[in-house]
Write an enzyme that holds these catalytic residues in place. Structure first.
Site, PDB file in Angstrom:
ATOM      1  N   SER A 256       0.844  -1.188   0.000  1.00  0.00           N
ATOM      2  CA  SER A 256       0.000   0.000   0.000  1.00  0.00           C
ATOM      3  C   SER A 256       0.883   1.242   0.000  1.00  0.00           C
ATOM      4  O   SER A 256       2.110   1.147   0.095  1.00  0.00           O
ATOM      5  CB  SER A 256      -0.905   0.006   1.224  1.00  0.00           C
ATOM      6  OG  SER A 256      -0.109   0.271   2.364  1.00  0.00           O
ATOM      7  N   LYS A 257       0.225   2.384  -0.061  1.00  0.00           N
ATOM      8  CA  LYS A 257       0.939   3.651  -0.198  1.00  0.00           C
ATOM      9  C   LYS A 257       1.986   3.869   0.895  1.00  0.00           C
ATOM     10  O   LYS A 257       2.960   4.573   0.683  1.00  0.00           O
ATOM     11  CB  LYS A 257      -0.050   4.812  -0.183  1.00  0.00           C
ATOM     12  CG  LYS A 257      -0.687   5.017  -1.541  1.00  0.00           C
ATOM     13  CD  LYS A 257      -1.393   6.342  -1.643  1.00  0.00           C
ATOM     14  CE  LYS A 257      -1.939   6.509  -3.055  1.00  0.00           C
ATOM     15  NZ  LYS A 257      -3.149   7.265  -3.131  1.00  0.00           N
ATOM     16  N   ARG A 258       1.727   3.244   2.049  1.00  0.00           N
ATOM     17  CA  ARG A 258       2.697   3.477   3.120  1.00  0.00           C
ATOM     18  C   ARG A 258       4.066   2.875   2.786  1.00  0.00           C
ATOM     19  O   ARG A 258       5.070   3.219   3.395  1.00  0.00           O
ATOM     20  CB  ARG A 258       2.089   2.975   4.432  1.00  0.00           C
ATOM     21  CG  ARG A 258       2.688   1.835   5.149  1.00  0.00           C
ATOM     22  CD  ARG A 258       1.786   1.499   6.308  1.00  0.00           C
ATOM     23  NE  ARG A 258       0.606   0.788   5.793  1.00  0.00           N
ATOM     24  CZ  ARG A 258       0.360  -0.472   6.067  1.00  0.00           C
ATOM     25  NH1 ARG A 258       1.141  -1.131   6.860  1.00  0.00           N
ATOM     26  NH2 ARG A 258      -0.690  -1.078   5.549  1.00  0.00           N
ATOM     27  N   HIS A 259       4.103   1.989   1.797  1.00  0.00           N
ATOM     28  CA  HIS A 259       5.397   1.413   1.412  1.00  0.00           C
ATOM     29  C   HIS A 259       6.109   2.234   0.339  1.00  0.00           C
ATOM     30  O   HIS A 259       7.290   2.036   0.081  1.00  0.00           O
ATOM     31  CB  HIS A 259       5.194  -0.014   0.884  1.00  0.00           C
ATOM     32  CG  HIS A 259       4.602  -0.927   1.907  1.00  0.00           C
ATOM     33  ND1 HIS A 259       3.357  -1.485   1.768  1.00  0.00           N
ATOM     34  CD2 HIS A 259       5.082  -1.355   3.095  1.00  0.00           C
ATOM     35  CE1 HIS A 259       3.094  -2.231   2.838  1.00  0.00           C
ATOM     36  NE2 HIS A 259       4.113  -2.160   3.649  1.00  0.00           N
ATOM     37  N   GLY A 260       5.397   3.134  -0.294  1.00  0.00           N
ATOM     38  CA  GLY A 260       5.992   3.915  -1.386  1.00  0.00           C
ATOM     39  C   GLY A 260       4.987   4.031  -2.511  1.00  0.00           C
ATOM     40  O   GLY A 260       3.792   3.803  -2.311  1.00  0.00           O
TER      41      GLY A 260
END
Ligand code: GLU
Length: 486
Positions: A256-260
């Site tokens: 998800s976005k929290r990974h990049g």
């Protein structure tokens, strides 16, 4: 099953936003599975959940397919014998199939109001819908339909027994029928649900292999019950392993976005090449047999892809690995092609008079992504503040004082150069070093620091002077002499 048929796969995205890398991987595998066997690949837009539609999302999907070269034989913009390929345009098709199931006793009208369903939920009805309307009499149903009551059509899942199917990646999947919900097939607004529409369409469009994310693994028993109820041949199922990301704390969770960046477009905007992205994600869940090859063109993937290489264990998206792929793809670009992409970026940041093509050539083997370019040429874009200590270099035994002397002596020699290009400038400085007795390394160091005003640069002193051009180079050397003399 359909072993003798030509393989036909589909990519069936819902236009609910950007193109997640996981979706692109699904499209790629569906494409490869078909192409590897000379089959066909189609695209269908699943937009029956009108509340989740995002404007422009269909364009994003189709642009992504175009940019990655995943061409399709039937679909939006291309047409084909089974169109339309946008489910909202097929709305009228589904109703008669839902009614057929009702007539057969495999589905039923449900008149439950939103309030009743909400109350069920509030009462902690974790089992979901309580099958309230499942056994209404035919007369009651007819009367309520006649009265114009709002309704949905629900699938009548058998109350006993087990439903199984075979998945090409995960093997035999079985589910107790009593675990399954009487899911909605046709909604009150007349639109089918995804659960129903995709089954009808996959059948009508002749899909032999359903390739999709493993989040559908456990809903598929309900879908095969629908195939069975219609007496349709079930397709092969190919559910793909989960795509995970790793956080800074080392924890692995759904990507998800929290990974990049997780959308294709964000990666492209971040300076990644579509070919590199595609190559990398091809290997996220699939491994070629009998080779360590990692760099694959789309044509090579088409030749090598097979279902046996698809893994069921989750794959972790590794941004470092993507960087490696991207730098390999950038290095492999023909110089003109690299320049064609880099020059417009450089033109925005470099002053007039800069030789952008030469600068691009210096950067070619030195960048991992196109987004890095701006940071690497900051010293071209402006004259950076420079501390005199930058002239000190142990290896070349230089000091600010020595550099000042060198610069004062080479300045008039450089001013006389008629043919301002790397080779000429290089020969001149080498000759100067030989004549003056200074080490060539020291001379190059002094000139490079004076011209670039930065310790680490792509390219050496004379290459950079060629990029800057005569006027800017001499002006920077003058500035350096003034600063060092002060
Ligand atoms: N529209 C569904 C999605 O985007 C497709 C799932 C499938 O391929 O059947 O998740």
């Amino acid at each position: 099953m359909c072993d003798n048929q030509t393989v036909k796969t589909r990519f069936a995205p819902s236009p609910t936003g950007f193109m997640h890398i996981g979706n692109l991987r699904t499209a790629l595998y569906a494409y490869l599975l078909a192409r590897a066997q000379g089959g066909s690949f189609i695209v269908r837009i699943e937009d029956t959940d009108q509340e989740r539609l995002v404007e422009g999302a269909v364009d994003v999907i189709l642009d992504t397919l175009r940019m990655t070269g995943l061409s399709y034989d039937e679909g939006p913009g291309v047409g084909g014998p089974n169109g339309p390929y946008v489910q909202s345009e097929r709305r009228d098709i589904y109703k008669k199939y839902a009614e057929q199931l009702v007539a057969q006793g495999d589905a039923y009208y449900c008149f439950c109001t939103q309030e009743r369903l909400a109350a069920l939920h509030d009462e902690g009805g974790l089992g979901g819908y309580d099958r309230h309307c499942r056994d209404l009499s035919a007369d009651e149903v007819a009367a309520r339909l006649q009265a114009g009551e709002s309704y949905v059509i629900r699938q009548k899942i058998p109350l006993e027994g087990v439903t199984s199917y075979y998945d090409e990646v995960f093997g035999e999947i079985s589910m107790e029928n009593k675990e399954m919900q009487d899911q909605i097939l046709l909604k009150a607004d007349g639109y089918p649900t995804y659960n129903f529409a995709h089954v009808v369409d996959d059948h009508l469009m002749g899909i032999t292999h359903v390739v999709r994310g493993s989040e559908y693994l456990t809903s598929t028993p309900k879908y095969v019950l629908l195939y069975d109820a219609f007496g349709w041949e079930r397709p092969h199922y190919v559910h793909l392993p989960l795509l995970m990301g790793q956080g800074p704390d080392g924890k692995v969770s759904k990507l998800s976005k929290r990974h990049g960046a997780v959308s294709f477009q964000d990666l492209v905007n971040g300076g990644y090449l579509p070919e590199a992205i595609l190559n990398y994600i091809a290997l996220l869940g699939w491994c070629p047999k009998g080779t360590n090859q990692e760099i694959f063109s789309l044509a090579e993937l088409q030749q090598s892809f097979s279902l046996e290489g698809v893994s069921k264990s989750p794959s972790v998206f590794d941004y470092e690995k993507l960087n490696w792929f991207n730098s390999e793809y950038i290095k492999a670009l023909p110089p003109e092609e690299f320049a064609a992409r880099a020059v417009p970026v450089l033109a925005d940041i470099c002053p007039a008079g800069t030789d952008l093509t030469k600068l691009a050539a210096l950067l070619h083997t030195r960048v991992i992504t196109f987004a890095e370019i701006a940071g690497k040429v900051d010293f071209v874009a402006e004259r950076l503040p420079l501390d005199a200590e930058a002239y000190t270099n142990k290896k070349n035994k230089t000091t600010p004082e020595l550099c000042l002397q060198i610069l004062q002596q080479v300045r008039p020699l450089l001013a006389d150069v008629a043919d301002w290009q790397n080779d000429t400038l290089f020969e001149l400085l080498k000759q100067y070093a030989a004549d003056s007795g200074y080490k060539a390394g020291a001379v190059m160091w002094a000139v490079r620091i004076a011209v670039a005003r930065k310790a680490v640069t792509p390219g050496g002193a004379t290459e950079l002077m060629e990029v800057f051009g005569r006027e800017e180079s001499l002006s920077r050397i003058d500035l350096a002499i003034t600063e060092l003399g002060a």
